[in-house]
Design a protein around this motif. Structure first.
Motif, PDB file in Angstrom:
ATOM      1  N   GLU A 369      -8.343  -4.054  -8.542  1.00 26.99           N
ATOM      2  CA  GLU A 369      -7.818  -3.051  -7.609  1.00 26.99           C
ATOM      3  C   GLU A 369      -7.295  -3.710  -6.337  1.00 26.99           C
ATOM      4  O   GLU A 369      -6.432  -3.160  -5.657  1.00 26.99           O
ATOM      5  CB  GLU A 369      -8.898  -2.025  -7.270  1.00 26.99           C
ATOM      6  N   LYS A 370      -7.806  -4.886  -6.024  1.00 24.50           N
ATOM      7  CA  LYS A 370      -7.310  -5.603  -4.850  1.00 24.50           C
ATOM      8  C   LYS A 370      -5.813  -5.844  -4.966  1.00 24.50           C
ATOM      9  O   LYS A 370      -5.071  -5.709  -3.983  1.00 24.50           O
ATOM     10  CB  LYS A 370      -8.050  -6.940  -4.695  1.00 24.50           C
ATOM     11  N   LYS A 371      -5.356  -6.198  -6.173  1.00 25.73           N
ATOM     12  CA  LYS A 371      -3.917  -6.425  -6.350  1.00 25.73           C
ATOM     13  C   LYS A 371      -3.146  -5.126  -6.160  1.00 25.73           C
ATOM     14  O   LYS A 371      -2.060  -5.123  -5.579  1.00 25.73           O
ATOM     15  CB  LYS A 371      -3.631  -7.007  -7.733  1.00 25.73           C
ATOM     16  N   ALA A 372      -3.690  -4.026  -6.644  1.00 27.77           N
ATOM     17  CA  ALA A 372      -3.026  -2.736  -6.460  1.00 27.77           C
ATOM     18  C   ALA A 372      -2.832  -2.447  -4.976  1.00 27.77           C
ATOM     19  O   ALA A 372      -1.758  -1.996  -4.543  1.00 27.77           O
ATOM     20  CB  ALA A 372      -3.828  -1.625  -7.127  1.00 27.77           C
ATOM     21  N   LYS A 373      -3.867  -2.705  -4.195  1.00 27.68           N
ATOM     22  CA  LYS A 373      -3.775  -2.435  -2.762  1.00 27.68           C
ATOM     23  C   LYS A 373      -2.789  -3.382  -2.080  1.00 27.68           C
ATOM     24  O   LYS A 373      -2.097  -2.990  -1.124  1.00 27.68           O
ATOM     25  CB  LYS A 373      -5.165  -2.545  -2.141  1.00 27.68           C
ATOM     26  N   GLN A 374      -2.708  -4.619  -2.559  1.00 27.21           N
ATOM     27  CA  GLN A 374      -1.719  -5.543  -2.004  1.00 27.21           C
ATOM     28  C   GLN A 374      -0.298  -5.050  -2.302  1.00 27.21           C
ATOM     29  O   GLN A 374       0.580  -5.109  -1.442  1.00 27.21           O
ATOM     30  CB  GLN A 374      -1.922  -6.941  -2.599  1.00 27.21           C
ATOM     31  N   ILE A 375      -0.092  -4.571  -3.528  1.00 28.10           N
ATOM     32  CA  ILE A 375       1.225  -4.059  -3.901  1.00 28.10           C
ATOM     33  C   ILE A 375       1.575  -2.834  -3.061  1.00 28.10           C
ATOM     34  O   ILE A 375       2.710  -2.689  -2.577  1.00 28.10           O
ATOM     35  CB  ILE A 375       1.265  -3.719  -5.399  1.00 28.10           C
ATOM     36  N   LEU A 376       0.609  -1.961  -2.842  1.00 28.96           N
ATOM     37  CA  LEU A 376       0.845  -0.766  -2.032  1.00 28.96           C
ATOM     38  C   LEU A 376       1.195  -1.133  -0.596  1.00 28.96           C
ATOM     39  O   LEU A 376       1.995  -0.456   0.054  1.00 28.96           O
ATOM     40  CB  LEU A 376      -0.387   0.138  -2.065  1.00 28.96           C
ATOM     41  N   SER A 377       0.610  -2.218  -0.100  1.00 25.97           N
ATOM     42  CA  SER A 377       0.939  -2.648   1.265  1.00 25.97           C
ATOM     43  C   SER A 377       2.372  -3.169   1.353  1.00 25.97           C
ATOM     44  O   SER A 377       2.992  -3.108   2.413  1.00 25.97           O
ATOM     45  CB  SER A 377      -0.042  -3.739   1.722  1.00 25.97           C
ATOM     46  N   LEU A 378       2.899  -3.658   0.237  1.00 28.01           N
ATOM     47  CA  LEU A 378       4.274  -4.149   0.215  1.00 28.01           C
ATOM     48  C   LEU A 378       5.282  -3.014   0.098  1.00 28.01           C
ATOM     49  O   LEU A 378       6.425  -3.145   0.525  1.00 28.01           O
ATOM     50  CB  LEU A 378       4.460  -5.116  -0.965  1.00 28.01           C
ATOM     51  N   TYR A 379       4.851  -1.909  -0.502  1.00 30.08           N
ATOM     52  CA  TYR A 379       5.719  -0.735  -0.649  1.00 30.08           C
ATOM     53  C   TYR A 379       4.886   0.503  -0.347  1.00 30.08           C
ATOM     54  O   TYR A 379       4.384   1.174  -1.255  1.00 30.08           O
ATOM     55  CB  TYR A 379       6.292  -0.683  -2.070  1.00 30.08           C
ATOM     56  N   PRO A 380       4.707   0.825   0.943  1.00 29.34           N
ATOM     57  CA  PRO A 380       3.873   1.970   1.318  1.00 29.34           C
ATOM     58  C   PRO A 380       4.362   3.296   0.753  1.00 29.34           C
ATOM     59  O   PRO A 380       3.590   4.257   0.670  1.00 29.34           O
ATOM     60  CB  PRO A 380       3.965   1.966   2.861  1.00 29.34           C
ATOM     61  N   GLY A 381       5.619   3.362   0.338  1.00 27.49           N
ATOM     62  CA  GLY A 381       6.153   4.592  -0.222  1.00 27.49           C
ATOM     63  C   GLY A 381       5.723   4.846  -1.655  1.00 27.49           C
ATOM     64  O   GLY A 381       5.966   5.930  -2.199  1.00 27.49           O
ATOM     65  N   ALA A 382       5.067   3.871  -2.274  1.00 32.20           N
ATOM     66  CA  ALA A 382       4.592   4.052  -3.651  1.00 32.20           C
ATOM     67  C   ALA A 382       3.360   4.951  -3.665  1.00 32.20           C
ATOM     68  O   ALA A 382       2.614   5.037  -2.688  1.00 32.20           O
ATOM     69  CB  ALA A 382       4.261   2.706  -4.274  1.00 32.20           C
ATOM     70  N   ASP A 383       3.150   5.640  -4.783  1.00 32.02           N
ATOM     71  CA  ASP A 383       1.999   6.523  -4.950  1.00 32.02           C
ATOM     72  C   ASP A 383       0.897   5.811  -5.723  1.00 32.02           C
ATOM     73  O   ASP A 383       1.161   4.888  -6.504  1.00 32.02           O
ATOM     74  CB  ASP A 383       2.413   7.801  -5.685  1.00 32.02           C
TER      75      ASP A 383
END
Length: 414
Positions: A369-383
């Motif tokens: 899940e850490k990677k998921a959160k890193q990806i979300l930080s790169l694209y805050p518009g993602a759900d």
């Protein structure tokens, strides 16, 4: 960022999905593969330099090498189930004949001179089509509990990536210098152009997620071919800290650049030893006992769907011709493979404002899940749609997965 929570009331049980009747493709579905291509797609897919747009290729694969064995194990996971079921270790629930018939047999599409297996359900339904992309070592059949359900509302396609399932398995794909995500991204874009013939929502698990991400950003027709993207515990090189530390950052900007490095090497004692070690590892991974061990690690919250059917759909392709050569050339046998970082690709998604969701098994021991959160930080518009599952939430918790995906598609109006 929106965060979706899947409620039990909106999800269908795995048992009910196993008992559902088959959704057969209509004449329109068959017509999709032969009808003329809309003008906006004609000749816009760049497969590779010097290639013809209507050719097909034999499959092979590439993954960040540090995760190679993990990715192959995901596919191998299925193989151990049959033995596990026989030993009484894992439940092997009964399944309807539909799981072996109909859409799972698939159809054949030629790309760059290679046979590619794909399947379609619900071709006569309205709505934006889905294109489901499996992970390393798996096949289109890994969507066994998703495709029939999702196809009740819209067209749903699934494909065997080159080198996997029952698509061809060339040592080196026609028209390319090296294996990598760029090969599969081109395959996906060509498939959308030639078979689906309209924009899609890409849904990719693990390696299939990285390939779908590449196809959504780095291709010549990405913006017009991909209307939305769903990453399911997606693989891919993710760099922490300053982007200048990213060895992939300036190496490739698009799919053409990603194929610029020729990794062919001559025979040497070192190569022979490495290939022998790889063969030993491949044979070990292909055994049912090893698969069972891996399955118990990656199906973290429910063992219900670890059954003989799962082992069959993985072990079958693993015994087809040239399976080891593809495994070797896409893992330890390759070197200096170029790639595009997830950091860079998420920047592209953000710039294009591509609707994106992370449908993530939060207990995945490999791609956490850490990677998921890193990806979300790169694209805050993602759900974000977290699921209590491991690396393959679509198969481990299909009811929750299907409900979460359908909720997001409705909310996004796709």
């Amino acid at each position: 960022m929106r965060s979706f929570q899947v409620s039990e009331a909106t999800s269908r049980s795995s048992a009910s999905m196993r008992g559902m009747s088959n959704t057969s493709a209509s004449p329109r579905a068959r017509a999709r593969s032969v009808q003329s291509c809309p003008s906006q797609f004609i000749n816009k897919v760049r497969l590779h330099k010097g290639a013809h747009a209507n050719e097909v290729t034999k499959p092979s694969s590439v993954i960040p090498r540090r995760n190679v064995l993990q990715y192959f194990a995901v596919g191998s996971v299925v193989q151990a189930q049959a033995q596990a079921a026989d030993a009484g270790v894992i439940a092997s629930p009964s399944k309807p004949d539909v799981l072996k018939d109909g859409w799972r047999k698939g159809s054949e599409w030629m790309w760059n001179g290679h046979k590619v297996r794909y399947s379609v359900l619900g071709a006569d339904k309205p709505g934006t089509p889905l294109l489901l992309v499996h992970g390393f070592g798996a096949s289109l059949e890994h969507w066994r509990y998703n495709m029939p359900v999702l196809a009740e509302q819209r067209p749903v396609y699934a494909i065997d990536l080159l080198g996997f399932g029952f698509s061809d398995k060339p040592t080196v794909p026609n028209g390319f210098k090296c294996w990598g995500g760029h090969v599969w991204a081109r395959q996906l874009l060509a498939f959308i152009d030639e078979v689906v013939k309209e924009p899609v929502v890409l849904v990719g698990n693990s390696l299939g997620g990285y390939s779908a991400l590449l196809a959504s950003v780095a291709g010549a027709t990405s913006k017009e071919s991909v209307k939305g993207l769903v990453l399911v515990n997606a693989a891919g090189p993710l760099v922490e800290g300053d982007k200048q530390d990213d060895p992939f950052w300036s190496l490739a900007n698009d799919l053409d650049e990603a194929d610029n490095i020729d990794t062919k090497k001559g025979f040497s004692l070192g190569e022979i030893i490495k290939k022998g070690a790889a063969l030993f590892g491949f044979l070990a991974l292909r055994s049912k006992s090893r698969v069972l061990q891996v399955l118990s690690q990656v199906y973290t919250d429910s063992k219900e769907n670890i059954n003989a059917d799962l082992s069959d759909l993985i072990l079958g392709p693993a015994w087809t011709a040239n399976s080891f050569e593809v495994f070797y050339s896409t893992t330890v046998g390759g070197s200096g493979k170029p790639g595009i970082s997830v950091n860079k690709l998420m920047q592209g998604l953000s710039a294009n404002k591509t609707p994106t969701a992370l449908l993530w098994g939060v207990n995945d021991p490999w791609i956490t899940e850490k990677k998921a959160k890193q990806i979300l930080s790169l694209y805050p518009g993602a759900d974000y749609i977290p699921l209590k599952a491991g690396h393959c939430p679509h198969d481990e918790k299909p009811a929750d997965f299907n409900a979460g995906l359908e909720q997001w598609l409705a909310a996004t109006k796709l």
